[in-house]
Write a protein that holds these residues in place. Structure first.
Motif, short mmCIF file in Angstrom:
data_model
loop_
_atom_site.label_atom_id
_atom_site.label_comp_id
_atom_site.label_asym_id
_atom_site.label_seq_id
_atom_site.Cartn_x
_atom_site.Cartn_y
_atom_site.Cartn_z
N THR A 2 0.86 -1.18 0.00
CA THR A 2 0.00 0.00 0.00
C THR A 2 0.89 1.23 0.00
OG1 THR A 2 -1.73 -1.18 1.20
CG2 THR A 2 -1.84 1.22 1.23
N THR A 3 0.76 2.05 -1.04
CA THR A 3 1.63 3.21 -1.20
C THR A 3 1.25 4.32 -0.22
OG1 THR A 3 0.21 4.15 -2.91
CG2 THR A 3 2.02 2.71 -3.64
N LYS A 4 2.21 5.22 -0.04
CA LYS A 4 2.01 6.37 0.85
C LYS A 4 2.51 7.62 0.13
CE LYS A 4 3.19 3.11 4.44
NZ LYS A 4 3.38 2.03 3.48
N GLY A 5 1.64 8.61 -0.04
CA GLY A 5 2.06 9.89 -0.59
C GLY A 5 2.09 9.98 -2.11
N THR A 6 1.45 9.03 -2.80
CA THR A 6 1.43 9.07 -4.26
C THR A 6 0.00 8.92 -4.77
OG1 THR A 6 1.77 6.69 -4.45
CG2 THR A 6 3.74 8.08 -4.50
N CYS A 7 -0.19 9.17 -6.05
CA CYS A 7 -1.49 9.00 -6.68
C CYS A 7 -1.87 7.52 -6.77
CB CYS A 7 -1.51 9.60 -8.08
SG CYS A 7 -1.17 11.38 -8.09
N SER A 8 -0.88 6.66 -6.95
CA SER A 8 -1.18 5.22 -6.96
C SER A 8 -1.53 4.79 -5.54
CB SER A 8 0.01 4.42 -7.49
OG SER A 8 1.14 4.59 -6.66
N ARG A 9 -2.38 3.77 -5.44
CA ARG A 9 -2.84 3.32 -4.13
C ARG A 9 -2.15 2.03 -3.67
NH1 ARG A 9 -6.90 4.57 -7.25
NH2 ARG A 9 -7.72 2.47 -7.50
N GLN A 10 -1.80 1.20 -4.62
CA GLN A 10 -1.17 -0.08 -4.32
C GLN A 10 -0.18 -0.45 -5.41
OE1 GLN A 10 -4.14 -3.15 -4.04
NE2 GLN A 10 -3.98 -3.25 -1.84
N ILE A 11 0.78 -1.29 -5.03
CA ILE A 11 1.70 -1.88 -6.00
C ILE A 11 1.71 -3.38 -5.74
CG2 ILE A 11 4.05 -1.97 -6.89
CD1 ILE A 11 4.48 0.84 -5.71
N ILE A 12 1.47 -4.14 -6.79
CA ILE A 12 1.49 -5.60 -6.70
C ILE A 12 2.74 -6.08 -7.43
CG2 ILE A 12 0.26 -7.73 -7.22
CD1 ILE A 12 -2.31 -5.82 -7.38
N VAL A 13 3.63 -6.72 -6.69
CA VAL A 13 4.92 -7.15 -7.22
C VAL A 13 4.97 -8.67 -7.23
CG1 VAL A 13 7.41 -7.13 -6.83
CG2 VAL A 13 6.06 -5.10 -6.31
N GLU A 14 5.42 -9.21 -8.33
CA GLU A 14 5.69 -10.65 -8.43
C GLU A 14 7.21 -10.78 -8.47
OE1 GLU A 14 4.62 -14.51 -8.33
OE2 GLU A 14 3.11 -12.94 -8.53
N LEU A 15 7.76 -11.45 -7.43
CA LEU A 15 9.19 -11.57 -7.26
C LEU A 15 9.58 -13.04 -7.20
CD1 LEU A 15 11.56 -9.56 -6.73
CD2 LEU A 15 11.17 -9.93 -4.31
N GLU A 16 10.60 -13.40 -7.94
CA GLU A 16 11.07 -14.79 -7.92
C GLU A 16 12.60 -14.81 -7.86
OE1 GLU A 16 11.05 -18.44 -11.04
OE2 GLU A 16 9.12 -17.46 -10.70
N ASP A 17 13.13 -15.37 -6.80
CA ASP A 17 14.59 -15.46 -6.60
C ASP A 17 15.28 -14.10 -6.75
OD1 ASP A 17 14.47 -18.26 -6.16
OD2 ASP A 17 14.51 -18.62 -8.32
N GLY A 18 14.65 -13.05 -6.20
CA GLY A 18 15.24 -11.72 -6.24
C GLY A 18 15.10 -10.99 -7.56
N VAL A 19 14.34 -11.57 -8.49
CA VAL A 19 14.14 -10.95 -9.81
C VAL A 19 12.68 -10.55 -9.95
CG1 VAL A 19 14.24 -11.32 -12.31
CG2 VAL A 19 16.02 -12.28 -10.84
N VAL A 20 12.46 -9.32 -10.41
CA VAL A 20 11.11 -8.81 -10.61
C VAL A 20 10.50 -9.50 -11.83
CG1 VAL A 20 9.72 -6.76 -11.11
CG2 VAL A 20 11.74 -6.57 -9.64
N GLN A 21 9.42 -10.23 -11.62
CA GLN A 21 8.72 -10.88 -12.72
C GLN A 21 7.68 -9.95 -13.33
OE1 GLN A 21 9.75 -14.03 -13.76
NE2 GLN A 21 11.33 -13.49 -12.29
N SER A 22 6.95 -9.23 -12.45
CA SER A 22 5.95 -8.27 -12.93
C SER A 22 5.64 -7.27 -11.84
CB SER A 22 4.66 -8.98 -13.37
OG SER A 22 4.03 -9.56 -12.25
N VAL A 23 5.13 -6.11 -12.26
CA VAL A 23 4.70 -5.05 -11.35
C VAL A 23 3.40 -4.49 -11.89
CG1 VAL A 23 5.21 -2.76 -10.42
CG2 VAL A 23 7.06 -4.40 -10.71
N GLN A 24 2.45 -4.31 -11.00
CA GLN A 24 1.18 -3.69 -11.38
C GLN A 24 0.86 -2.60 -10.37
OE1 GLN A 24 -2.18 -6.32 -11.30
NE2 GLN A 24 -3.60 -4.73 -11.91
N PHE A 25 0.64 -1.39 -10.88
CA PHE A 25 0.24 -0.27 -10.03
C PHE A 25 -1.28 -0.15 -10.06
CE2 PHE A 25 4.59 0.77 -10.96
CZ PHE A 25 5.05 1.48 -9.86
#
Length: 85
Positions: A6-29
């Motif tokens: 849950t973001t703080k201080g931005t227009c976006s409200r949430q960030i959904i991160v898919e992480l695998e072995d320290g590598v970003v697979q996907s990000v959705q704002f």
């Protein structure tokens, strides 16, 4: 591993991160500037989380002390910590 931040201080409200072995697979704002958040998501896919954190941490938006990229860095810091736990 999917991590929801849950973001703080931005227009976006949430960030959904898919992480695998320290590598970003996907990000959705949820919310925010549609084109910019899609661009950020596309650029960081496949990158090591530590590299994204290093590049995005501390970026501001206008007069705000944070930004969507900065919030992504914070989300990834938490996700990496949770993955290691």
């Amino acid at each position: 591993m999917q991590y929801v931040y849950t973001t703080k201080g931005t227009c976006s409200r949430q960030i959904i991160v898919e992480l695998e072995d320290g590598v970003v697979q996907s990000v959705q704002f949820v919310g925010g500037c549609n084109g910019n958040t899609k661009g950020i998501s596309s650029l960081v896919a496949g990158m090591k989380a530590e590299d994204v954190i290093r590049r995005c941490q501390g970026i501001t938006c206008g007069l705000k002390p944070t930004s969507c990229p900065d919030q992504l860095a914070r989300a990834l810091q938490e996700a990496v910590a949770a993955q290691g736990a």
